[in-house]
Design a protein around this motif. Structure first.
Motif, PDB file in Angstrom:
ATOM      1  N   THR A 259       6.923  11.899  61.699  1.00 18.60           N
ATOM      2  CA  THR A 259       7.976  12.405  62.569  1.00 18.60           C
ATOM      3  C   THR A 259       9.361  12.023  62.044  1.00 18.60           C
ATOM      4  N   PRO A 260      10.256  13.012  61.840  1.00 21.44           N
ATOM      5  CA  PRO A 260      11.601  12.678  61.386  1.00 21.44           C
ATOM      6  C   PRO A 260      12.284  11.770  62.399  1.00 21.44           C
ATOM      7  N   GLY A 261      12.962  10.760  61.916  1.00 18.75           N
ATOM      8  CA  GLY A 261      13.688   9.862  62.813  1.00 18.75           C
ATOM      9  C   GLY A 261      12.858   8.707  63.332  1.00 18.75           C
ATOM     10  N   LEU A 262      11.523   8.832  63.249  1.00 13.99           N
ATOM     11  CA  LEU A 262      10.678   7.704  63.677  1.00 13.99           C
ATOM     12  C   LEU A 262       9.790   7.253  62.523  1.00 13.99           C
ATOM     13  N   GLY A 263       8.661   7.956  62.350  1.00 16.70           N
ATOM     14  CA  GLY A 263       7.692   7.545  61.337  1.00 16.70           C
ATOM     15  C   GLY A 263       8.221   7.647  59.924  1.00 16.70           C
ATOM     16  N   ASP A 264       9.157   8.590  59.705  1.00 16.92           N
ATOM     17  CA  ASP A 264       9.598   8.774  58.323  1.00 16.92           C
ATOM     18  C   ASP A 264      10.508   7.633  57.850  1.00 16.92           C
ATOM     19  N   LYS A 265      10.792   6.683  58.753  1.00 21.94           N
ATOM     20  CA  LYS A 265      11.564   5.514  58.322  1.00 21.94           C
ATOM     21  C   LYS A 265      10.796   4.654  57.322  1.00 21.94           C
ATOM     22  N   ILE A 266       9.463   4.826  57.245  1.00 26.91           N
ATOM     23  CA  ILE A 266       8.715   4.012  56.285  1.00 26.91           C
ATOM     24  C   ILE A 266       9.232   4.225  54.858  1.00 26.91           C
ATOM     25  N   ALA A 267       9.921   5.344  54.621  1.00 27.16           N
ATOM     26  CA  ALA A 267      10.440   5.590  53.278  1.00 27.16           C
ATOM     27  C   ALA A 267      11.833   5.026  53.091  1.00 27.16           C
ATOM     28  N   THR A 268      12.582   4.806  54.191  1.00 25.90           N
ATOM     29  CA  THR A 268      14.002   4.481  54.043  1.00 25.90           C
ATOM     30  C   THR A 268      14.417   3.160  54.687  1.00 25.90           C
ATOM     31  N   ASP A 269      13.690   2.693  55.710  1.00 20.62           N
ATOM     32  CA  ASP A 269      14.138   1.530  56.480  1.00 20.62           C
ATOM     33  C   ASP A 269      14.231   0.289  55.587  1.00 20.62           C
ATOM     34  N   LYS A 270      15.439  -0.285  55.503  1.00 23.41           N
ATOM     35  CA  LYS A 270      15.666  -1.393  54.564  1.00 23.41           C
ATOM     36  C   LYS A 270      14.809  -2.600  54.899  1.00 23.41           C
ATOM     37  N   ASN A 271      14.782  -2.954  56.210  1.00 23.75           N
ATOM     38  CA  ASN A 271      14.009  -4.124  56.615  1.00 23.75           C
ATOM     39  C   ASN A 271      12.529  -3.943  56.321  1.00 23.75           C
TER      40      ASN A 271
ATOM     41  N   ILE B 279       7.810  -1.253  61.683  1.00 24.45           N
ATOM     42  CA  ILE B 279       9.054  -0.723  62.239  1.00 24.45           C
ATOM     43  C   ILE B 279       8.801  -0.486  63.720  1.00 24.45           C
ATOM     44  N   SER B 280       9.684  -0.971  64.590  1.00 28.42           N
ATOM     45  CA  SER B 280       9.427  -0.725  66.002  1.00 28.42           C
ATOM     46  C   SER B 280       9.661   0.749  66.284  1.00 28.42           C
ATOM     47  N   GLY B 281       8.721   1.364  67.003  1.00 31.85           N
ATOM     48  CA  GLY B 281       8.786   2.805  67.245  1.00 31.85           C
ATOM     49  C   GLY B 281       8.015   3.602  66.209  1.00 31.85           C
ATOM     50  N   ALA B 282       7.567   2.938  65.153  1.00 34.58           N
ATOM     51  CA  ALA B 282       6.779   3.639  64.138  1.00 34.58           C
ATOM     52  C   ALA B 282       5.610   2.755  63.719  1.00 34.58           C
ATOM     53  N   THR B 283       4.972   2.152  64.747  1.00 33.23           N
ATOM     54  CA  THR B 283       3.909   1.202  64.448  1.00 33.23           C
ATOM     55  C   THR B 283       2.735   1.873  63.744  1.00 33.23           C
ATOM     56  N   ILE B 284       2.389   3.102  64.204  1.00 30.59           N
ATOM     57  CA  ILE B 284       1.213   3.751  63.624  1.00 30.59           C
ATOM     58  C   ILE B 284       1.444   4.045  62.148  1.00 30.59           C
ATOM     59  N   SER B 285       2.632   4.559  61.821  1.00 32.84           N
ATOM     60  CA  SER B 285       2.927   4.846  60.416  1.00 32.84           C
ATOM     61  C   SER B 285       2.945   3.561  59.595  1.00 32.84           C
ATOM     62  N   SER B 286       3.534   2.485  60.163  1.00 35.38           N
ATOM     63  CA  SER B 286       3.581   1.218  59.428  1.00 35.38           C
ATOM     64  C   SER B 286       2.180   0.679  59.176  1.00 35.38           C
ATOM     65  N   ARG B 287       1.336   0.775  60.206  1.00 34.34           N
ATOM     66  CA  ARG B 287      -0.040   0.285  60.040  1.00 34.34           C
ATOM     67  C   ARG B 287      -0.777   1.086  58.980  1.00 34.34           C
ATOM     68  N   ALA B 288      -0.487   2.401  58.936  1.00 35.88           N
ATOM     69  CA  ALA B 288      -1.144   3.233  57.917  1.00 35.88           C
ATOM     70  C   ALA B 288      -0.756   2.735  56.528  1.00 35.88           C
ATOM     71  N   VAL B 289       0.514   2.340  56.367  1.00 34.88           N
ATOM     72  CA  VAL B 289       0.957   1.811  55.070  1.00 34.88           C
ATOM     73  C   VAL B 289       0.175   0.535  54.746  1.00 34.88           C
ATOM     74  N   GLY B 290       0.027  -0.337  55.744  1.00 38.73           N
ATOM     75  CA  GLY B 290      -0.729  -1.563  55.538  1.00 38.73           C
ATOM     76  C   GLY B 290      -2.159  -1.277  55.094  1.00 38.73           C
ATOM     77  N   ARG B 291      -2.804  -0.339  55.795  1.00 41.58           N
ATOM     78  CA  ARG B 291      -4.191  -0.018  55.465  1.00 41.58           C
ATOM     79  C   ARG B 291      -4.305   0.564  54.067  1.00 41.58           C
ATOM     80  N   MET B 292      -3.346   1.424  53.733  1.00 43.45           N
ATOM     81  CA  MET B 292      -3.420   2.090  52.427  1.00 43.45           C
ATOM     82  C   MET B 292      -3.314   1.073  51.299  1.00 43.45           C
ATOM     83  N   LEU B 293      -2.380   0.120  51.446  1.00 42.96           N
ATOM     84  CA  LEU B 293      -2.192  -0.896  50.401  1.00 42.96           C
ATOM     85  C   LEU B 293      -3.403  -1.796  50.323  1.00 42.96           C
ATOM     86  N   ASN B 294      -3.891  -2.206  51.514  1.00 39.12           N
ATOM     87  CA  ASN B 294      -5.024  -3.120  51.546  1.00 39.12           C
ATOM     88  C   ASN B 294      -6.231  -2.515  50.839  1.00 39.12           C
ATOM     89  N   ARG B 295      -6.525  -1.249  51.164  1.00 40.10           N
ATOM     90  CA  ARG B 295      -7.704  -0.634  50.577  1.00 40.10           C
ATOM     91  C   ARG B 295      -7.545  -0.460  49.077  1.00 40.10           C
TER      92      ARG B 295
END
Lengths: 221, 219, 195
Positions: free
Chosen positions: A140-152, A185-201
């Motif tokens: 989702t633009p503005g929420l989940g897509d922050k996984i690509a840009t959010d500095k923190n 990222i708060s508000g994008a927990t599902i996308s952040s978790r997906a990143v975690g799972r992808m790296l872990n696997r």
């Protein structure tokens, strides 16, 4: 298009031959055009694709001078792109003195809307992930897509430890305590978790393979 | 070859009409409501809309020309098959050309480049125009229709990008305090924007008709 | 390469990334034949039929093209496959069930230019689905198409007697409704993802 079962007149043999000849000619011309374009653009497309991955890899491994591609096939590592395009790839980057800077690998996982595809850098000597870059996503633009840009969020991947005993996992924003955890990222927990799972696997699959072949990779063979 | 046909082409005013017919009066998207899938799918940014418009324009002009060249030799029974074959050829070509020019654009448009094959507007023009007119005119028709299609995509892309991301061609318009209306980048935004444009067109047309009636009544 | 489970693929194509309401494939028949419920579900059945068969054939053809190293013929061969599948299905139904043929007859030729069918073939190739994944994906996508079509037909039948301004009637109204439906379908996002 809207052929409502037209009553076709019976075909004579001469008509049939004419039809086949016409279709043959048209197919031949079309095929010729396609093959010419294919041949003509082949090198440009290859160059484009190579530049794209090279740029992504260079971004994840700053200071890289030379790059060697390995492909993974049946749990074995071989140098070069390999004939199997579906095979997983490892991009090894070296600095000017030929020292291994790190390895870049691709990973993908189902996110909130569709598959997320990403690249990450892994340093075998430090045993940690040192960079992360999203290649493709439909979050989702503005929420989940922050996984690509959010500095923190991206700060998480400067030094994310791979430890065989602890899975890499995304935790609630601000709850990160260990260096194998990712602050979501708060508000994008599902996308952040997906990143975690992808790296872990991906790292769990690749790390043993890299460990076994580390000598070879360090020499760039 | 084309030159010879152009010589027999009709008067300039007729050419002019052929061209502007597609651009405005018979606009493929706003008036004929054809080619909806790419219109909705790739218009979340102006850049994508323009790229899609250009790709469709290329395929339309080339296929119109080739179909018009072979129109007298194609038997009725295999007409559609021949047209689809020709269209698919040019779509393949444009697919490779875009990949060679810019991978970023190629990735943004995704499978919708290949899906130009089933854009009903192109087959529609082949059947309704190119198969009945000389190449010169067919090319003009392709240009008009293709530009009309691109214009419509641009209309949608501009609204969606400006409202949804606050940018135009990637250039920020409103400064940092703008809160983007993300809905317009998402699928529902596509449907709603197109619906709004159709409403605008409809309202404008019916106003024109009313005025003409008043004129006639006055006369 | 693709390790998605079959269930995920099905739900994803059916609801989360519904072909009509979120990927924008098959919009023309969605607008064109959604006026009446009876025609809408018949069109849906015909599309399911053709999509499944052409997906199977496209899978085989693509494997052959990869072996022959002739991937540049992919678009052409897919469209030829779909056109001939439509013809085959038409002949098959005509022989086996004349009643069904009378019901579906005029919708079948229209499917050739339904981009949802070609979309299935292209997506399953670009996402590198294996055989089972392709079949499940084709089923999910075509069922999803039918669901959207039937939903729209039901709404339009209800609206038939409503008092709607002249300007909004027709395509614009369908698109407005589609926008609202699409919003509703966005609620399926994230379904089935571990959280």
């Amino acid at each position: 298009m809207n052929s409502q079962a037209p009553s076709r007149p019976p075909l004579s043999t001469a008509d049939g031959i004419k039809m086949v000849r016409l279709l043959g000619t048209v197919s031949f011309v079309c095929g010729l055009l396609i093959v010419i374009t294919h041949r003509g653009t082949l090198s440009a497309i290859g160059r484009n694709q190579e530049r794209l991955t090279r740029e992504a890899v260079a971004e994840l491994l700053p200071g890289m001078q030379r790059q060697v591609v390995y492909s993974v096939h049946g749990g074995e590592l071989s140098k070069g792109e390999g004939s199997d395009r579906l095979a997983g790839k490892i991009y090894a980057g070296y600095d000017a003195s030929g020292k291994l800077l790190g390895l870049v690998m691709e990973a993908s996982e189902r996110g909130y809307a569709d598959m997320i595809k990403a690249m990450y850098a892994y340093s075998p000597s430090k045993r940690c992930i040192t960079g992360f870059k999203v290649l493709e996503m439909k979050e989702t633009p503005g929420l989940g897509d922050k996984i690509a840009t959010d500095k923190n969020f991206l700060e998480n991947f400067k030094q994310l430890v791979y430890d065989p005993d602890h899975p890499i996992v995304a935790v609630k924003a601000g709850a990160k305590k260990n260096n194998w955890e990712i602050d979501a990222i708060s508000g994008a927990t599902i996308s952040s978790r997906a990143v975690g799972r992808m790296l872990n696997r991906s790292i769990r699959e690749m790390a043993p393979l890299i460990e076994r072949n580390l000598r070879r990779i360090e020499k760039g063979e | 070859m084309t030159g010879a046909h152009l010589v027999q082409a009709p008067s300039p005013s007729e050419n002019y009409e052929t061209f502007f017919n597609g651009l405005w009066k018979q606009n493929p998207v706003f008036v004929q409501v054809l080619g909806m899938c790419p219109t909705l799918a790739v218009t979340n940014s102006v850049r994508n809309a323009l790229a899609m418009g250009a790709a469709t324009l290329f395929v339309l002009v080339c296929s119109n020309m080739l179909i018009s060249l072979v129109r007298k030799r194609v038997p009725k029974q295999v007409r559609i098959a021949t047209y689809i074959l020709i269209i698919a050829t040019f779509v393949t070509i444009v697919d490779y050309l875009i990949k060679a020019l810019s991978i970023a654009v190629y990735k943004a448009l995704g499978p919708f480049i290949a899906l130009i094959v089933v854009n009903c507007m192109i087959l529609g023009r082949a059947e309704a125009f190119a198969s009945r007119n000389p190449p010169g005119k067919a090319i003009l028709d392709g240009l008009g229709m293709g530009l009309g299609f691109s214009f419509a995509l641009l209309c949608l892309g501009a609204v969606r990008e400006v409202l949804g991301a606050g940018t135009f061609l990637g250039v920020p318009l409103f400064g940092p305090r703008f809160q983007p209306w993300v809905l317009f980048l998402l699928p529902p935004g596509g449907f709603l924007t197109l619906a709004l444009w159709l409403l605008v067109f409809r309202a404008w047309q019916s106003r024109k008709e009313r005025k003409q009636e008043q004129w006639r009544a006055a006369a | 390469m693709n390790n998605q489970s079959l269930g995920h693929i099905f739900i994803d194509a059916l609801l989360i990334n519904n072909f009509v309401l979120s990927v924008f494939l098959g919009i023309c028949p969605f607008i064109g034949v959604s006026a009446k419920l009876a025609t809408a579900w018949r069109m849906g059945v015909a599309v399911i039929f053709v999509t499944l068969v052409s997906s199977l054939l496209a899978y085989g053809t693509n494997a052959l093209l990869v072996v022959l190293n002739a991937e540049y013929l992919r678009i052409i061969s897919f469209i030829v496959i779909i056109a001939s599948t439509v013809q085959l299905v038409e002949m098959f139904i005509k022989k086996t069930s004349p009643a069904l043929f009378r019901a579906l007859g005029i919708y079948l030729p229209l499917i050739t230019t339904n981009c949802a069918v070609l979309g299935v073939a292209l997506f399953q190739t670009s996402r590198q689905y294996d055989f089972a994944q392709s079949v499940v994906f084709a089923a999910g996508a075509s069922f999803g198409f039918t669901i959207a079509l039937v939903l729209m037909a039901v709404i339009r039948e209800k609206l038939e007697l409503s008092d709607i301004p002249d300007t909004v009637r027709g395509t614009a109204l369908v698109l407005l409704l589609a926008g609202i439906l699409s919003l509703a379908f966005m609620g399926f996002s994230g379904m089935g993802v571990e959280s």
